[in-house]
Design an enzyme around this catalytic site. Structure first.
Site, PDB file in Angstrom:
ATOM      1  N   GLU A 109       0.830  -1.209   0.000  1.00 40.67           N
ATOM      2  CA  GLU A 109       0.000   0.000   0.000  1.00 40.67           C
ATOM      3  C   GLU A 109       0.866   1.261   0.000  1.00 40.67           C
ATOM      4  O   GLU A 109       0.542   2.242  -0.675  1.00 40.67           O
ATOM      5  CB  GLU A 109      -0.941  -0.030   1.211  1.00 40.67           C
ATOM      6  CG  GLU A 109      -2.023  -1.089   1.054  1.00 40.67           C
ATOM      7  CD  GLU A 109      -2.826  -1.327   2.322  1.00 40.67           C
ATOM      8  OE1 GLU A 109      -4.031  -1.568   2.213  1.00 40.67           O
ATOM      9  OE2 GLU A 109      -2.237  -1.283   3.429  1.00 40.67           O
ATOM     10  N   GLU A 129      -3.994  -9.863   3.217  1.00 39.64           N
ATOM     11  CA  GLU A 129      -4.796  -9.661   4.429  1.00 39.64           C
ATOM     12  C   GLU A 129      -5.941 -10.655   4.566  1.00 39.64           C
ATOM     13  O   GLU A 129      -6.341 -11.023   5.675  1.00 39.64           O
ATOM     14  CB  GLU A 129      -5.361  -8.224   4.452  1.00 39.64           C
ATOM     15  CG  GLU A 129      -4.332  -7.134   4.695  1.00 39.64           C
ATOM     16  CD  GLU A 129      -3.701  -6.608   3.425  1.00 39.64           C
ATOM     17  OE1 GLU A 129      -3.080  -5.532   3.486  1.00 39.64           O
ATOM     18  OE2 GLU A 129      -3.823  -7.277   2.368  1.00 39.64           O
TER      19      GLU A 129
END
Length: 255
Positions: A109, A129
């Site tokens: 990210e 995730e």
């Protein structure tokens, strides 16, 4: 300011922030997040710095958030976590991610929030995730789809798959892949080239591009024109035009 989990270096017009928790694959804990935010602020306030490079020590760029802290992360606490990608994106200077190794979860990210991504052939990317029963929370669901398209983003996020650097380059996630020994020299070469440009114009260009990622085409075009009009008022515009006509290199002052 001294740091424990990152290294901040400055070389002429270029700053380098290195995530430095190699024993933990540079996982993002609370302290690392705070130190990173402080270092980026330092870079923002240093007028001598024109370009920022991010990289990692050891085998990882950043291998995600520190899972050991997840047990204490409640929905309320999550709202108070510093969003590092947003800090990078809002920095009024170009940022290059020099991805040396694992670039996963929060690390991916951060890289996606950079303006350019240069990857070593050993780099690996992913948003795993889902394997922890959660979803990306630092921009993964939004930036990834804008970079590689909705279907590919869903595949990576839904499966939690990790891809190699060459695949990341093929789908448009990274700008280029180089050998490990070439990574920092190439990142510095590109940074040095960018640093010769007008920092004021670079800031306006970054704002226009980022705005276009978040709005309709027409609104983006309108905003671009506003930034273009502002650039016409810069001292650097006058210098750039004069230098072109006089057949010499421009001496930009960042105003």
């Amino acid at each position: 300011m001294s740091y424990e989990n990152i290294i901040l270096e400055k070389e002429e017009k270029i700053a380098i922030i290195t995530f430095n928790r190699p024993e933990a694959m540079n996982a993002l804990n609370i302290k690392t997040r705070a130190e990173f935010a402080a270092a980026v602020k330092d870079v923002e306030e240093d007028d001598a710095i024109k370009v920022l490079i991010l990289t990692g020590s050891g085998k990882a760029f950043v291998a995600g958030s520190d899972i050991k802290e997840f047990h204490a992360t409640t929905p309320f606490a999550a709202h108070n976590i510093v969003r590092l990608g947003s800090i990078v994106e809002k920095l009024g200077k170009p940022v290059i991610a020099a991805v040396n190794g694992f670039c996963l979860g929060g690390g991916c990210e951060i890289a996606m929030a950079c303006d350019l991504i240069i990857a070593s052939e050993k780099a690996k990317f992913g948003q795993p995730e889902i394997n922890l029963g959660i979803i990306p929370g630092g921009g993964g669901t939004q930036r990834l789809q804008r970079l590689i398209g909705v279907c590919r983003a869903k595949e990576l996020i839904f499966t939690g798959d990790i891809i190699r650097a060459d695949e990341a380059e093929r789908i448009g996630l990274v700008n280029r892949v180089v050998g490990m020994d070439e990574l920092m020299p190439k990142a510095k070469e590109i940074a040095a080239k960018i640093a010769t440009k007008s920092s004021a114009a670079l800031k306006l260009a970054k704002q226009a591009i980022n705005k276009g990622m978040q709005t309709s085409l027409q609104d983006g075009l309108d905003y671009e024109y506003e930034m273009y009009a502002l650039s016409l008022s810069l001292e650097d515009k006058t210098e750039g035009v004069n230098a072109f006509l006089e057949k010499r290199a421009p001496n930009f002052v960042g105003r």
